[in-house]
Design an enzyme around this catalytic site. Structure first.
Site, PDB file in Angstrom:
ATOM      1  N   THR A  17       0.805  -1.179  -0.047  1.00  0.00           N
ATOM      2  CA  THR A  17       0.003  -0.090  -0.130  1.00  0.00           C
ATOM      3  C   THR A  17       0.863   1.148  -0.157  1.00  0.00           C
ATOM      4  O   THR A  17       0.546   2.316  -0.731  1.00  0.00           O
ATOM      5  CB  THR A  17      -1.074  -0.135   1.317  1.00  0.00           C
ATOM      6  OG1 THR A  17      -2.021  -1.038   1.119  1.00  0.00           O
ATOM      7  CG2 THR A  17      -1.808   1.280   1.431  1.00  0.00           C
ATOM      8  N   ASP A  60       1.360  -6.634  -4.686  1.00  0.00           N
ATOM      9  CA  ASP A  60       0.630  -6.607  -3.359  1.00  0.00           C
ATOM     10  C   ASP A  60       1.099  -7.748  -2.468  1.00  0.00           C
ATOM     11  O   ASP A  60       1.465  -8.813  -3.049  1.00  0.00           O
ATOM     12  CB  ASP A  60      -0.840  -6.785  -3.837  1.00  0.00           C
ATOM     13  CG  ASP A  60      -1.758  -6.596  -2.665  1.00  0.00           C
ATOM     14  OD1 ASP A  60      -2.632  -5.547  -2.522  1.00  0.00           O
ATOM     15  OD2 ASP A  60      -1.682  -7.341  -1.798  1.00  0.00           O
ATOM     16  N   SER A  61       1.207  -7.533  -1.312  1.00  0.00           N
ATOM     17  CA  SER A  61       1.830  -8.780  -0.595  1.00  0.00           C
ATOM     18  C   SER A  61       1.037  -9.908  -0.434  1.00  0.00           C
ATOM     19  O   SER A  61       1.559 -11.087   0.195  1.00  0.00           O
ATOM     20  CB  SER A  61       2.344  -8.185   0.976  1.00  0.00           C
ATOM     21  OG  SER A  61       1.202  -8.297   1.968  1.00  0.00           O
ATOM     22  N   ASP A  93      -0.130  -7.072   4.331  1.00  0.00           N
ATOM     23  CA  ASP A  93      -1.029  -8.268   4.572  1.00  0.00           C
ATOM     24  C   ASP A  93      -0.406  -9.341   5.130  1.00  0.00           C
ATOM     25  O   ASP A  93      -0.582 -10.264   5.735  1.00  0.00           O
ATOM     26  CB  ASP A  93      -1.776  -8.664   3.307  1.00  0.00           C
ATOM     27  CG  ASP A  93      -2.982  -7.729   3.262  1.00  0.00           C
ATOM     28  OD1 ASP A  93      -3.497  -6.946   4.173  1.00  0.00           O
ATOM     29  OD2 ASP A  93      -3.437  -7.503   1.901  1.00  0.00           O
ATOM     30  N   THR A 169       2.409 -10.017  14.271  1.00  0.00           N
ATOM     31  CA  THR A 169       1.288 -10.578  13.500  1.00  0.00           C
ATOM     32  C   THR A 169       0.334  -9.122  13.181  1.00  0.00           C
ATOM     33  O   THR A 169       0.184  -8.561  13.919  1.00  0.00           O
ATOM     34  CB  THR A 169       0.587 -11.542  14.558  1.00  0.00           C
ATOM     35  OG1 THR A 169      -0.533 -12.201  13.669  1.00  0.00           O
ATOM     36  CG2 THR A 169      -0.083 -11.148  15.694  1.00  0.00           C
ATOM     37  N   THR A 279      -1.787 -22.111  19.636  1.00  0.00           N
ATOM     38  CA  THR A 279      -2.992 -21.817  19.780  1.00  0.00           C
ATOM     39  C   THR A 279      -3.654 -20.583  19.125  1.00  0.00           C
ATOM     40  O   THR A 279      -2.934 -19.975  18.325  1.00  0.00           O
ATOM     41  CB  THR A 279      -2.947 -21.172  21.300  1.00  0.00           C
ATOM     42  OG1 THR A 279      -4.226 -20.679  21.896  1.00  0.00           O
ATOM     43  CG2 THR A 279      -1.837 -19.946  21.469  1.00  0.00           C
ATOM     44  N   CYS A 281      -5.347 -18.489  20.128  1.00  0.00           N
ATOM     45  CA  CYS A 281      -5.353 -16.993  20.991  1.00  0.00           C
ATOM     46  C   CYS A 281      -4.310 -16.264  20.504  1.00  0.00           C
ATOM     47  O   CYS A 281      -3.290 -17.022  20.168  1.00  0.00           O
ATOM     48  CB  CYS A 281      -5.438 -17.483  22.340  1.00  0.00           C
ATOM     49  SG  CYS A 281      -6.814 -18.435  22.920  1.00  0.00           S
TER      50      CYS A 281
HETATM   51  N1  ASP Z   1      -2.730  -5.316   0.306  1.00  0.00           N
HETATM   52  C1  ASP Z   1      -1.694  -4.704   0.865  1.00  0.00           C
HETATM   53  C2  ASP Z   1      -0.566  -5.317   0.837  1.00  0.00           C
HETATM   54  O1  ASP Z   1      -0.408  -6.060   1.699  1.00  0.00           O
HETATM   55  C3  ASP Z   1      -2.095  -4.009   1.960  1.00  0.00           C
HETATM   56  C4  ASP Z   1      -1.013  -3.330   2.588  1.00  0.00           C
HETATM   57  O2  ASP Z   1       0.018  -2.897   2.063  1.00  0.00           O
HETATM   58  O3  ASP Z   1      -1.099  -2.465   3.573  1.00  0.00           O
HETATM   59  O4  ASP Z   1       0.376  -5.179  -0.231  1.00  0.00           O
END
Ligand code: ASP
Length: 348
Positions: A17, A60-61, A93, A169, A279, A281
């Protein structure tokens, strides 16, 4: 690096992004590196020598995969001795998967590799990209009393916090604080001052820098839920190329005690396929045997993932499977602290 020299930092742009613009259909898509730099002239005020490398195809990741990890690792390996630190721009992502994977793929890392990105593109008026990028570069330029890089590991910087890469995460698709490190405090915080938690930083490893690029990918991540079809699970477990299984269990590592389910797992373990327990969680640790419903998992040889994130659990398995000789050897390495990803005191 000598004490008075400006650090040399390499900025690696993979996509995400941070550099995106809207296409004709209104959807965000990756755009070129110059777009980022032109929006952030302040970058030239940072006290370092900055160079850049842009991926030929920006991603895009969601499209990042192990071959992209290898590509990033190779760029860092090829430039390792020419730079004092690395900042990698990456989509949010899958950023925590990449930081986890690279933490295992690098051995003897003695320099900072700091990932960052943003929730809003750099061209957006309220973007979070500027602060994230500028501070990531500043953190990668920090040195100790001997003039050596202070941070010697793969990290993720986002919204004022520097996290260990394999402890982080993504938790938020809406707010600027997109990441958390539930089981390990931030390594540094950016407020009026940059405050570093020196005790948590990884110490010099004494081994030579190297990169491993052989990874296994036939891993089943099984998120357990009430009512899950055991027939379906058996079907998934029968995949002939299966190399490893990660169970995403309830609470402290608990799972249904259905006999068919447990004997399907036992059969896999007996055939040399490791099964790991992590987990669902966000915070806390697996503790097999604490409840009766996790006792059998322990008895049949399921390996505790302790307090690892799912990202670390998967990528650690990807990294260790090709090196596995015996199940016992795999188990020992899996519960060992390789890169600060696990709290070994809690192994159960
Ligand atoms: N879809 C985008 C990505 O992971 C989201 C981001 O960069 O915040 O490339």
């Amino acid at each position: 690096m000598s004490k008075n020299k400006k650090p040399r930092i390499l900025l690696v742009y993979t996509g995400g992004t941070i550099g995106m613009v809207k296409g004709a259909d209104g959807a965000l898509q990756p755009f070129d590196f110059e777009n980022i730099i032109s929006h952030i002239p302040e970058i030239n005020m940072i006290d370092c020598h900055l160079s850049s490398y842009s991926f030929p195809v920006l991603l895009d990741s969601s499209n990042i995969n192990p071959s992209s990890w290898i590509e990033i690792a190779r760029v860092i390996e090829d430039n390792y001795y020419s730079y004092d630190g690395f900042v990698v721009l990456h989509g949010t992502d899958t950023m925590a998967y990449t930081t986890s994977a690279l933490s295992f793929m690098f051995s003897g890392l003695e320099k900072p590799v700091i990932f960052t990105g943003s929730q809003l593109p750099i061209g957006h008026l309220r973007t979070d990209a500027k602060e994230n990028l500028i501070t990531a570069i500043e953190l990668s330029s920090l040195t100790d009393d001997e003039g050596m890089p202070l941070i010697r590991e793969v990290c993720l910087y986002f919204q004022h916090e520097l996290y260990r890469g394999n402890r982080s995460t993504k938790i938020n698709a809406e707010q600027f604080n997109a990441f958390a490190s539930p089981n390990c405090p931030p390594l540094a915080h950016s407020g009026v001052h940059l405050s570093v938690n020196h005790q948590l930083l990884r110490k010099p490893s004494m081994s030579e820098f190297g990169v491993t690029t052989v990874l296994s990918t036939h891993i089943l991540l099984l998120h357990i839920y009430p009512g899950m079809s055991i027939e379906m699970v058996k079907h998934l477990l029968s995949y002939e190329k299966l190399e490893g299984v990660i169970l995403l269990t309830y609470g402290a590592g608990n799972a249904p005690t259905d006999e068919v389910f447990l004997s399907a797992l036992e059969e896999k373990i007996a055939s040399g396929i490791p099964v790991v327990n992590v987990t669902q969680c966000l915070k806390g640790s697996v503790s097999q045997g604490e409840y009766a419903v996790s006792q059998t998992l322990k008895e049949i040889g399921v390996i505790s993932g302790v307090d690892m994130t799912k990202e670390a659990a998967i990528t650690k398995m990807m990294y260790l499977l090709p090196r596995k000789r015996t199940m016992e050897e795999f188990r020992k390495l899996y519960v060992k602290d390789l890169r600060g990803e696990i709290n070994t005191i809690k192994v159960k």
